[in-house]
Design a protein around this motif. Structure first.
Motif, short mmCIF file in Angstrom:
data_model
loop_
_atom_site.label_atom_id
_atom_site.label_comp_id
_atom_site.label_asym_id
_atom_site.label_seq_id
_atom_site.Cartn_x
_atom_site.Cartn_y
_atom_site.Cartn_z
N LEU A 85 37.98 29.38 28.98
CA LEU A 85 38.92 29.52 30.38
C LEU A 85 39.80 30.59 30.74
CD1 LEU A 85 40.37 27.38 32.19
CD2 LEU A 85 41.98 27.00 30.53
N ASP A 86 40.04 31.66 29.74
CA ASP A 86 40.56 32.87 30.02
C ASP A 86 39.97 33.67 31.08
OD1 ASP A 86 41.40 35.65 29.50
OD2 ASP A 86 42.77 34.85 28.41
N GLU A 87 40.61 33.89 32.19
CA GLU A 87 39.51 34.65 33.19
C GLU A 87 39.36 35.95 32.88
OE1 GLU A 87 41.88 35.15 36.84
OE2 GLU A 87 43.73 35.98 35.86
N GLN A 88 40.24 36.73 31.85
CA GLN A 88 39.69 38.19 31.40
C GLN A 88 38.47 38.03 30.58
OE1 GLN A 88 43.62 40.60 30.42
NE2 GLN A 88 44.05 38.36 29.90
N VAL A 89 38.53 36.84 29.62
CA VAL A 89 37.59 36.92 28.79
C VAL A 89 36.25 36.47 29.56
CG1 VAL A 89 36.37 35.70 26.62
CG2 VAL A 89 38.81 36.58 26.77
N ALA A 90 36.36 35.36 30.43
CA ALA A 90 35.59 34.79 31.16
C ALA A 90 34.53 36.10 31.90
CB ALA A 90 36.08 34.01 32.11
N ALA A 91 35.46 36.91 32.53
CA ALA A 91 34.91 38.02 33.59
C ALA A 91 33.80 38.79 32.63
CB ALA A 91 36.05 38.96 33.98
N VAL A 92 34.24 39.05 31.38
CA VAL A 92 33.37 39.96 30.61
C VAL A 92 31.90 39.11 30.33
CG1 VAL A 92 32.69 40.70 28.15
CG2 VAL A 92 35.13 41.12 29.18
N TRP A 93 32.18 37.80 30.14
CA TRP A 93 30.77 37.05 29.73
C TRP A 93 29.99 36.80 31.12
CZ3 TRP A 93 29.54 37.94 25.22
CH2 TRP A 93 30.17 37.64 24.20
N LEU A 94 30.83 36.49 32.18
CA LEU A 94 30.04 36.47 33.56
C LEU A 94 29.32 37.69 33.98
CD1 LEU A 94 32.80 34.80 35.56
CD2 LEU A 94 30.48 33.52 35.08
N ILE A 96 28.30 40.19 31.72
CA ILE A 96 27.25 40.38 30.69
C ILE A 96 26.08 39.34 30.96
CG2 ILE A 96 26.53 40.28 28.23
CD1 ILE A 96 29.45 41.55 27.71
N LEU A 97 26.46 38.00 31.16
CA LEU A 97 25.56 36.84 31.06
C LEU A 97 24.71 36.52 32.50
CD1 LEU A 97 26.90 34.54 28.51
CD2 LEU A 97 25.17 36.25 28.15
N ILE A 183 18.47 38.64 25.47
CA ILE A 183 18.29 37.29 25.12
C ILE A 183 19.19 36.26 26.01
CG2 ILE A 183 17.82 37.42 22.96
CD1 ILE A 183 21.10 36.52 23.40
N ARG A 184 19.74 36.96 27.16
CA ARG A 184 20.65 36.09 28.14
C ARG A 184 20.19 35.00 28.60
NH1 ARG A 184 23.15 39.59 33.09
NH2 ARG A 184 21.17 39.82 34.50
N ASP A 185 18.79 34.96 28.97
CA ASP A 185 18.13 33.83 29.67
C ASP A 185 18.32 32.55 28.72
OD1 ASP A 185 16.50 35.20 27.49
OD2 ASP A 185 14.75 34.12 28.44
N LYS A 186 18.75 32.69 27.60
CA LYS A 186 19.05 31.60 26.30
C LYS A 186 20.34 31.38 26.65
CE LYS A 186 15.98 33.33 23.07
NZ LYS A 186 15.81 33.52 21.58
N ILE A 187 21.39 31.83 27.36
CA ILE A 187 22.70 31.48 27.26
C ILE A 187 23.30 31.29 28.61
CG2 ILE A 187 25.04 32.31 26.66
CD1 ILE A 187 23.72 34.36 24.97
N SER A 188 23.81 29.97 28.76
CA SER A 188 24.61 29.80 30.17
C SER A 188 25.90 29.81 29.75
CB SER A 188 24.28 28.13 30.49
OG SER A 188 22.93 28.00 30.82
#
Length: 297
Positions: A85-94, A96-97, A183-188
């Motif tokens: 939910l955290d928009e800062q952390v989410a921005a990193v994962w968005l 990278i993934l 390996i990001r094709d394995k992760i949503s």
């Protein structure tokens, strides 16, 4: 099912099973309060011991993502879904993934870190997820304890007197991000409410859930200092977890209130030994339906 109280247990009984986190591959680009590197061997034990591999592994409160990344790299599930939910952390994962992971890695390795450059980055108003991701990585690395919540202070002396640069390892961060890219094709990734995602997946019998929410139950105040989104209905999370058709594993502080919630919803508990950030031995609780596998280890 077995339940008993562990609150009075001498931690020395568990010290032999404390994991040396240096032996665990460090996959995450984050320094994260409440990170679960120490739990990785238990996750491997739990999922690796299943007769049928889960189709989907879901982490509703992903944070630094070490558990999800381990599951993806080790092939412990066919698909991994991370939720934050955290928009800062989410921005990193968005980024990278789903975005320009290679560009983020390049910007990190080319960044010259100094008090002036850090102040400039942290004061910027970001307009894109990429910009927010880079700022978050810098902030995570220069704030004490990696804390991203408002009010967190900057590292002062740091490791070996290196100050702000004491946790800035650009080459390492670059490698971790580029490794995830392979390996990001394995992760949503879902930017959203973890509790709501648990409810949405309640009938997915072929899924496995790792549920590690901000530890704010029993009136614990540290969560509000460590996490931007620290408010959570823990009773509702226990209720929702108890209705899941798929298997799940929860981790929580070892407190009477958590034991009572587990007992109320008919869940099993087992202690797991760990060291906190101050290298003190303590236990957390594993919570699930049948944790005999954890007690036998």
């Amino acid at each position: 099912m077995h339940q008993s109280t562990f609150l009075q247990t001498d931690i020395s009984n568990f010290a032999g099973s404390v994991v040396n986190v240096a032996s665990i591959p460090q996959r995450s680009p984050f320094r994260y309060p409440g990170g679960k590197t120490w739990l990785v061997p238990r996750i491997r034990q739990w999922l690796g011991g299943k007769s049928i591999k889960p189709i989907e592994f879901i982490e509703p409160f992903a944070g630094g993502g070490i558990v999800s990344l381990t599951v993806a790299f080790d092939g412990l599930a066919d698909k991994v879904t991370m939720v934050e939910l955290d928009e800062q952390v989410a921005a990193v994962w968005l980024t990278i993934l789903q975005g320009d992971a290679a560009g983020l890695a390049e910007q990190i390795v080319n960044f010259t870190l100094s008090p002036e450059s850090v102040a400039n980055i942290l004061s910027q108003q970001c307009t894109t997820s990429f910009e927010k991701a880079f700022r978050t990585i810098v902030k995570n690395r220069v704030n004490r304890g990696g804390i991203l919540a408002q009010g967190a202070g900057l590292v002062k002396l740091g490791e070996n007197g290196k100050g702000l640069a004491s946790r800035w390892y650009p080459g390492t961060l670059q490698k971790r991000i580029l490794d995830i890219l392979t390996i990001r094709d394995k992760i949503s990734f879902i930017e959203g409410d973890g509790l709501e995602v648990v409810r949405q997946y309640v009938n997915h019998a072929d899924a496995a859930f790792f549920i590690d929410p901000p530890y704010t139950a029993a009136g614990k105040k540290a969560g509000s200092r460590l996490y931007t989104h620290s408010t959570l209905n823990h009773d509702e999370l226990f209720r929702a977890a108890s209705t899941l058709a798929g298997d799940f594993l929860m981790t929580y502080d070892n407190t009477p209130e958590i034991e009572e919630l587990a007992e109320w919803y008919g869940l099993d508990i087992a202690p797991v030994a760990m060291k906190n950030t101050h290298h003190a031995y303590m236990t957390e609780l594993l919570i699930g339906r049948d944790l005999d596998w954890a007690r036998k280890s």
